[in-house]
Design an enzyme around this catalytic site. Structure first.
Site, PDB file in Angstrom:
ATOM      1  N   ARG A  75       0.764  -1.332   0.017  1.00  0.00           N
ATOM      2  CA  ARG A  75       0.119  -0.057   0.021  1.00  0.00           C
ATOM      3  C   ARG A  75       0.808   1.177  -0.036  1.00  0.00           C
ATOM      4  NH1 ARG A  75      -3.612   0.251   4.858  1.00  0.00           N
ATOM      5  NH2 ARG A  75      -4.474  -1.731   4.020  1.00  0.00           N
ATOM      6  N   HIS A 121       1.682  -2.011   5.778  1.00  0.00           N
ATOM      7  CA  HIS A 121       1.555  -2.463   4.188  1.00  0.00           C
ATOM      8  C   HIS A 121       2.496  -1.679   3.298  1.00  0.00           C
ATOM      9  CE1 HIS A 121      -2.234  -4.811   3.964  1.00  0.00           C
ATOM     10  NE2 HIS A 121      -2.752  -4.112   4.803  1.00  0.00           N
ATOM     11  N   ASP A 128      -3.773  -8.458   2.936  1.00  0.00           N
ATOM     12  CA  ASP A 128      -4.841  -8.681   3.603  1.00  0.00           C
ATOM     13  C   ASP A 128      -5.496  -9.862   2.409  1.00  0.00           C
ATOM     14  OD1 ASP A 128      -4.660  -6.740   5.555  1.00  0.00           O
ATOM     15  OD2 ASP A 128      -5.575  -4.980   4.215  1.00  0.00           O
ATOM     16  N   GLU A 187      -7.776  -7.705  13.330  1.00  0.00           N
ATOM     17  CA  GLU A 187      -8.294  -7.873  11.834  1.00  0.00           C
ATOM     18  C   GLU A 187      -7.973  -9.433  11.363  1.00  0.00           C
ATOM     19  OE1 GLU A 187      -7.987  -3.195  10.273  1.00  0.00           O
ATOM     20  OE2 GLU A 187      -6.356  -4.835   9.638  1.00  0.00           O
ATOM     21  N   HIS A 190      -5.469  -9.895   8.229  1.00  0.00           N
ATOM     22  CA  HIS A 190      -4.260  -8.933   8.084  1.00  0.00           C
ATOM     23  C   HIS A 190      -2.992  -9.746   8.480  1.00  0.00           C
ATOM     24  CE1 HIS A 190      -2.389  -4.815   8.634  1.00  0.00           C
ATOM     25  NE2 HIS A 190      -1.509  -5.622   9.414  1.00  0.00           N
TER      26      HIS A 190
END
Length: 215
Positions: A75, A121, A128, A187, A190
């Protein structure tokens, strides 16, 4: 001037056979309701070390007639800045809040730990993902919540979900941990490679950026 992609980052779709991908931040089907900065070329990239660690996970799943479905991988830091601006803009979309964070205002998501000002990320070894049928990305296994639901039901060991959903989370968790990935406590989707190659580096090249020249 855009940062160059490190030469040891790889396109997951070229490394892992039969992998499915649905990068949610490349389009409007995400908690912001819009495409996110840095996702103009929606292909998943990871460090080669993380990609190679994912390969045996996918192989184990294929033997069960299942597959990984990648929802986000590397990301860009600019995407994190996009999230910061979104969280602080003072505009709350009731429909998106009910779907993704019903118990929290979007301005609270960073303080609650669901979003981070510096995302793992952006180091290139966090992914994810969820499970789906081998032949169809749209045929996902039930996990109790959807991706990016920000609340206790998304905690990996939540008990307020069905037995099948808990079993599916456990399968994903066991396969990922066996290959050296640690899981977020908030999460279920993740995971970060424990021995990641860039533990202190946060990259900002957009998806699809040209690689840096090899030394």
């Amino acid at each position: 001037m855009n940062e160059k992609r490190p030469p040891d980052f790889v396109d997951l779709l070229r490394v892992i056979p039969e992998l499915h991908c649905d990068l949610r931040y490349a389009g409007p089907n995400n908690f912001t309701g819009a495409p996110v900065a840095g996702y103009t070329d929606p292909r998943p990239w990871l460090s080669e070390a993380a990609a190679r660690a994912l390969l045996p996970v996918q192989e184990a799943l294929l033997a069960m007639d299942l597959s990984l479905l990648i929802l986000d991988a590397y990301r860009p830091a600019r995407a994190v800045r996009h999230f910061l601006c979104w969280a602080g803009d003072g505009v709350e979309d009731a429909r998106l809040r009910q779907r993704f964070h019903p118990s929290l205002a979007k301005a609270e998501l960073f303080a609650a730990g669901y979003l981070a000002a510096r995302s793992s990320h952006s180091r290139g070894s966090t992914v994810d993902l969820t499970l789906c049928a081998r032949s169809a990305a749209g045929d996902t296994l039930p996990m109790g919540t959807e991706f990016d639901f920000f609340g206790p039901a998304s905690w990996p060991h939540a008990v307020a979900i069905g037995l099948q959903e808990r079993a599916n989370r456990l399968l994903l968790q066991q396969l990922m941990r066996a290959q050296g990935f640690g899981q977020s406590p908030l999460e279920w989707w993740h995971f970060t490679l424990r021995n990641e190659p860039y533990p202190e580096r946060y990259f900002d090249f957009p998806l699809g950026a040209e690689p840096a020249p090899s030394a």
